[in-house]
Design an enzyme around this catalytic site. Structure first.
Site, mmCIF file in Angstrom:
data_model
loop_
_atom_site.group_PDB
_atom_site.id
_atom_site.type_symbol
_atom_site.label_atom_id
_atom_site.label_comp_id
_atom_site.label_asym_id
_atom_site.label_seq_id
_atom_site.Cartn_x
_atom_site.Cartn_y
_atom_site.Cartn_z
ATOM 1 N N GLU A 85 2.525 4.062 11.375
ATOM 2 C CA GLU A 85 3.844 3.256 11.127
ATOM 3 C C GLU A 85 4.911 4.721 11.282
ATOM 4 O O GLU A 85 6.087 4.462 10.636
ATOM 5 C CB GLU A 85 4.064 2.836 9.738
ATOM 6 C CG GLU A 85 3.786 3.707 8.548
ATOM 7 C CD GLU A 85 3.815 2.705 7.134
ATOM 8 O OE1 GLU A 85 4.992 2.731 6.751
ATOM 9 O OE2 GLU A 85 2.775 2.374 6.643
ATOM 10 N N CYS A 122 0.409 0.199 6.136
ATOM 11 C CA CYS A 122 -0.700 1.036 5.893
ATOM 12 C C CYS A 122 -2.017 0.114 6.221
ATOM 13 O O CYS A 122 -2.969 0.923 6.321
ATOM 14 C CB CYS A 122 -0.519 1.629 4.537
ATOM 15 S SG CYS A 122 0.922 2.406 4.170
ATOM 16 N N THR A 165 5.745 11.495 -3.065
ATOM 17 C CA THR A 165 4.376 10.842 -3.043
ATOM 18 C C THR A 165 4.013 11.379 -1.168
ATOM 19 O O THR A 165 3.238 10.633 -0.598
ATOM 20 C CB THR A 165 4.450 9.228 -2.875
ATOM 21 O OG1 THR A 165 5.333 8.750 -2.126
ATOM 22 C CG2 THR A 165 4.821 8.807 -4.112
ATOM 23 N N SER A 213 7.270 -3.422 -4.646
ATOM 24 C CA SER A 213 6.270 -3.091 -3.986
ATOM 25 C C SER A 213 4.744 -2.760 -4.810
ATOM 26 O O SER A 213 3.843 -3.512 -4.243
ATOM 27 C CB SER A 213 6.420 -1.741 -3.284
ATOM 28 O OG SER A 213 5.290 -1.165 -2.499
ATOM 29 N N HIS A 246 -6.537 1.562 -0.867
ATOM 30 C CA HIS A 246 -5.351 1.984 -0.309
ATOM 31 C C HIS A 246 -4.441 2.732 -1.477
ATOM 32 O O HIS A 246 -4.512 2.316 -2.688
ATOM 33 C CB HIS A 246 -4.264 1.222 0.307
ATOM 34 C CG HIS A 246 -3.183 1.547 0.412
ATOM 35 N ND1 HIS A 246 -2.837 2.567 1.492
ATOM 36 C CD2 HIS A 246 -1.772 1.169 0.097
ATOM 37 C CE1 HIS A 246 -1.458 2.867 1.428
ATOM 38 N NE2 HIS A 246 -0.891 2.034 0.776
ATOM 39 N N LYS A 255 -3.584 1.092 -11.537
ATOM 40 C CA LYS A 255 -3.087 -0.356 -11.749
ATOM 41 C C LYS A 255 -4.044 -1.348 -11.148
ATOM 42 O O LYS A 255 -4.451 -2.505 -11.801
ATOM 43 C CB LYS A 255 -1.561 -0.544 -11.520
ATOM 44 C CG LYS A 255 -0.693 0.483 -12.330
ATOM 45 C CD LYS A 255 0.840 0.305 -11.590
ATOM 46 C CE LYS A 255 1.746 1.086 -12.139
ATOM 47 N NZ LYS A 255 1.998 0.799 -13.563
ATOM 48 N N ASN A 330 0.217 10.597 0.298
ATOM 49 C CA ASN A 330 -0.002 9.578 0.899
ATOM 50 C C ASN A 330 0.155 9.636 2.536
ATOM 51 O O ASN A 330 1.177 10.231 3.134
ATOM 52 C CB ASN A 330 1.522 8.398 0.608
ATOM 53 C CG ASN A 330 0.962 6.929 1.397
ATOM 54 O OD1 ASN A 330 0.139 6.828 1.863
ATOM 55 N ND2 ASN A 330 2.085 6.119 0.980
ATOM 56 N N SER A 366 2.276 -2.790 3.501
ATOM 57 C CA SER A 366 3.587 -3.465 2.736
ATOM 58 C C SER A 366 4.144 -4.527 4.087
ATOM 59 O O SER A 366 3.806 -4.282 5.044
ATOM 60 C CB SER A 366 4.795 -2.402 2.799
ATOM 61 O OG SER A 366 4.472 -1.850 1.383
#
Length: 447
Positions: A85, A122, A165, A213, A246, A255, A330, A366
């Protein structure tokens, strides 16, 4: 249609050659405590490309090392798919640049290899693997393998919440029959919706709704998990040795992991054992309204993540996949593939015999789409993991001061007219070599 096992035969990683220490360098300059990054985000450092590096050089260097190590020539490769990307051209794919680089180092050429570029944030790296898998299973490959390269420079605008990040690097993967590393499952699960959580409308740096997000990531991952179970059967925590997700930052994986564990323990012996301490999982039919149910589910989840059952599972299945991400940040399309390597590398270092063990792989992009599939570790996996030199690469990175970080950020910002000297000396690698007559990028190999 061939029934021969298909999967990832080999893998190589190339990280950006510069390092930004988040705790020691970035945090003081931003007036933040180190724990905001090391504990909150779960990140300790980020990798950046030197001034002669970009998505082409990183991808080509990873692919070159893979082909050289495996004794491959261009005629052995039937397709080159690049997932990114961070592309800089709306027409000419990055795969053509990388093929041109590789042709400087190998006899023959890739003129009869199909080349393309995949874009879906991603998740595109996993989609490219899917394309290669389907191409081989359809028996259209003529005995050749596919080269899949995920390469990105994940830069954010200065002072953007996502700045900490950032990262840069590439993962090259050889997709082939009878693979040495992992076999891919035929079954896949998807969760996809039209979302606006992260996008780059004709711009280099992303526009991000951070809170949304996270919610979209978790929602699509759950949908993909449910969809996978429709074709792959019910999932139990004991079925999988590792769960590479990911990883935009390890804190997000924390999370996702507890929600995944809640889902795959539902209706199992583990839920029964947990019930002695925290009760059974709330069921929708026991509540009069959705809000009350969601509140009860949130309370249960908060208690679940503190239980010994969950913490032991997390430490065994999830945490090993985050080791490299903590040091590099990332990598967008390469993120989940770095997580796979990180987890397998951890098993190798522990001396564990992982042959026949399963990985539950969760990819996400995303915009938004998640994919769940299973990979089974193959007999020669250890040889492939032992061949990696990622520890050496990480150790040899140049440690930036904050002022140098600002300079290198400007050097990779398309809107800045910046001239910055390189921080490291290229050695045995492809480098950016200026511009051609039509504005194309040129590359050469430095011995």
């Amino acid at each position: 249609m061939t029934d021969t096992p298909v999967g990832i035969d080999a893998i190589e990683i190339h990280t950006g050659k510069l390092k930004l220490d988040l705790a020691e360098t970035f945090a003081p300059a931003m007036g933040d405590s180190p724990e905001k990054y090391t504990k909150g985000l779960g990140l300790h450092a980020s990798s950046f490309p030197d001034t002669y590096e970009d998505i082409v050089t990183m991808g080509a260097n990873a692919a070159h090392r893979l082909m050289d190590r495996k004794g491959l020539e261009p005629d052995d490769i039937g397709r080159i798919d690049v997932a990114t990307e961070s592309a800089f051209d709306h027409s000419k794919p990055v795969s053509t640049y990388i093929a041109g680089c590789l042709e400087q180092r190998f006899e023959g050429n890739f003129h009869h290899a199909n080349k393309g570029e995949r874009k879906f944030a991603c998740v595109a790296g996993t989609q490219s693997i899917d394309d290669a898998y389907n191409w081989i299973r359809a028996d259209r490959h003529r005995g050749r393998a596919a080269l899949v390269i995920a390469t990105d420079t994940a830069l954010y605008a200065r002072d953007d919440p996502g700045e900490s990040t950032q990262g840069a690097g590439a993962v090259a993967m050889l997709i082939d029959e009878d693979p040495n590393l992992v076999e891919l499952s035929t079954e896949q699960g998807y969760g996809s919706a039209d979302e606006t959580d992260f996008l780059k409308p004709q711009q280099q740096f992303p526009s991000v709704d951070g809170k949304r997000s996270v919610k979209v990531y978790l929602a699509r991952m759950r949908e993909a998990l449910v969809d996978y179970e429709r074709v792959g059967g019910t999932i139990h925590p004991d079925d999988f040795r590792l769960g590479p997700f990911h990883t935009p930052f390890p804190g997000m994986v924390r999370k996702a992991a507890v929600l995944a564990y809640r889902h795959i323990t539902r209706g199992t012996d583990i839920e029964d054992e947990l019930a002695e301490d925290i009760g059974k999982q709330p069921r929708r039919e026991a509540f009069d309204d959705e809000e009350a149910f969601m509140d009860a589910l949130a309370d249960y989840t908060d208690e679940l993540k503190e239980t010994d059952h969950y913490l032991e599972w997390y430490d065994r299945t999830i945490d090993p996949t985050l080791d490299i991400a903590r040091q590099v940040g990332n990598w967008y399309t390469g993120s989940v593939h770095v997580a796979r390597v990180s987890g397998l590398k951890s098993l190798a270092e522990a001396g564990e015999d992982a042959v026949g063990q399963n990985l539950l792989v969760g990819s996400y992009g995303s915009g938004a789409q998640a994919e769940i599939h299973v990979e089974t570790v193959q007999e020669n996996w250890l040889d492939e993991i032992d061949a990696l030199n990622i520890d050496e690469q990480l150790e040899n990175r140049y440690d930036l001061t904050f002022e140098e970080y600002e300079d290198v950020h400007d050097a990779h910002n398309y809107d800045e007219d910046s001239s910055v000297e390189e921080f490291t000396a290229p050695d045995g690698e492809f480098v950016f070599d200026g511009w051609g007559r039509m504005g194309e990028r040129k590359y050469r190999y430095v011995e």
